[in-house]
Design a protein around this motif. Structure first.
Motif, PDB file in Angstrom:
ATOM      1  N   ARG A  91       0.765  -1.225  -0.052  1.00 50.66           N
ATOM      2  CA  ARG A  91      -0.147  -0.011   0.019  1.00 50.66           C
ATOM      3  C   ARG A  91       0.899   1.274   0.011  1.00 50.66           C
ATOM      4  O   ARG A  91       1.974   1.300   0.681  1.00 50.66           O
ATOM      5  CB  ARG A  91      -0.836  -0.003   1.274  1.00 50.66           C
ATOM      6  CG  ARG A  91      -1.864  -1.031   1.220  1.00 50.66           C
ATOM      7  CD  ARG A  91      -2.824  -0.855   2.286  1.00 50.66           C
ATOM      8  NE  ARG A  91      -3.659   0.143   2.633  1.00 50.66           N
ATOM      9  CZ  ARG A  91      -4.045   0.522   3.692  1.00 50.66           C
ATOM     10  NH1 ARG A  91      -4.347  -0.473   4.647  1.00 50.66           N
ATOM     11  NH2 ARG A  91      -4.984   1.585   3.768  1.00 50.66           N
ATOM     12  N   GLU A 116      -0.390   4.941   0.526  1.00 48.68           N
ATOM     13  CA  GLU A 116      -1.142   5.899   0.874  1.00 48.68           C
ATOM     14  C   GLU A 116      -0.717   6.805   1.657  1.00 48.68           C
ATOM     15  O   GLU A 116      -0.051   6.524   2.807  1.00 48.68           O
ATOM     16  CB  GLU A 116      -2.605   5.262   1.480  1.00 48.68           C
ATOM     17  CG  GLU A 116      -3.039   4.201   0.631  1.00 48.68           C
ATOM     18  CD  GLU A 116      -4.166   3.420   1.196  1.00 48.68           C
ATOM     19  OE1 GLU A 116      -4.532   3.636   2.730  1.00 48.68           O
ATOM     20  OE2 GLU A 116      -4.790   2.752   0.501  1.00 48.68           O
ATOM     21  N   THR A 146      -4.472  13.854   0.294  1.00 46.44           N
ATOM     22  CA  THR A 146      -4.194  12.473   0.150  1.00 46.44           C
ATOM     23  C   THR A 146      -3.622  12.172  -0.995  1.00 46.44           C
ATOM     24  O   THR A 146      -3.757  12.741  -2.094  1.00 46.44           O
ATOM     25  CB  THR A 146      -5.504  11.551   0.248  1.00 46.44           C
ATOM     26  OG1 THR A 146      -6.349  12.022  -0.828  1.00 46.44           O
ATOM     27  CG2 THR A 146      -6.110  11.895   1.604  1.00 46.44           C
ATOM     28  N   SER A 156       0.106   9.469  -2.972  1.00 47.35           N
ATOM     29  CA  SER A 156       0.886   8.481  -2.778  1.00 47.35           C
ATOM     30  C   SER A 156       2.277   9.116  -2.682  1.00 47.35           C
ATOM     31  O   SER A 156       2.645  10.140  -3.335  1.00 47.35           O
ATOM     32  CB  SER A 156       1.022   7.697  -4.019  1.00 47.35           C
ATOM     33  OG  SER A 156      -0.328   7.184  -4.280  1.00 47.35           O
TER      34      SER A 156
END
Length: 136
Positions: free
Chosen positions: A3, A5, A74, A76
């Protein structure tokens, strides 16, 4: 499962920069100032985190903010490599997918700490100077 995030809540450090690319797209760049937890010596340290977006809607939200306004993003974490093979430059940044203004509410020291999605809200909100200064 992997992940990637990132959720950041902090202050916009300066005005937003926009750079047109040869493809016709525009990259929008800015930095977010995020406070660290107080260290052993009691000093409040900050990180200045570079953020970018290629999304015009997200860029419009960030352009609508002034330096020192709170923002929640938000996205990456990305590592980008630039330059010729003999002199590569590595740059780490957050590629932002969503951004919104963040309404920071100052909590009193005796108030219970809110917990939203595993993130302690009081840790995100800068405390007034009187709470940081030693008394006595």
């Amino acid at each position: 499962m992997d992940r990637n995030e990132v959720l950041l809540v902090g202050r916009l450090s300066a005005s937003v920069e926009e750079h047109p690319l040869p493809s016709g797209d525009t990259v929008t760049k800015w930095r977010i100032i995020v406070r660290r937890r107080r260290n052993r010596r009691g000093a409040a340290l900050t990180d200045s985190i570079p953020c970018v977006t290629f999304n015009p809607e997200t860029a419009a939200v960030v352009r609508g903010l002034k330096p020192r306004d709170y923002i929640e993003v938000t996205g990456s974490f990305r590592c980008r490599v630039f330059g010729p093979s003999a002199a590569k430059t590595w740059r780490y940044e957050v590629e932002v997918s969503t951004a919104k203004p963040y309404e920071a509410e100052l909590s009193e020291p005796d108030d219970p700490v809110d917990d939203i999605g595993g993130v302690q809200l009081a840790a995100l909100i800068p405390r007034q100077v009187s709470y940081l200064a030693p008394t006595g």
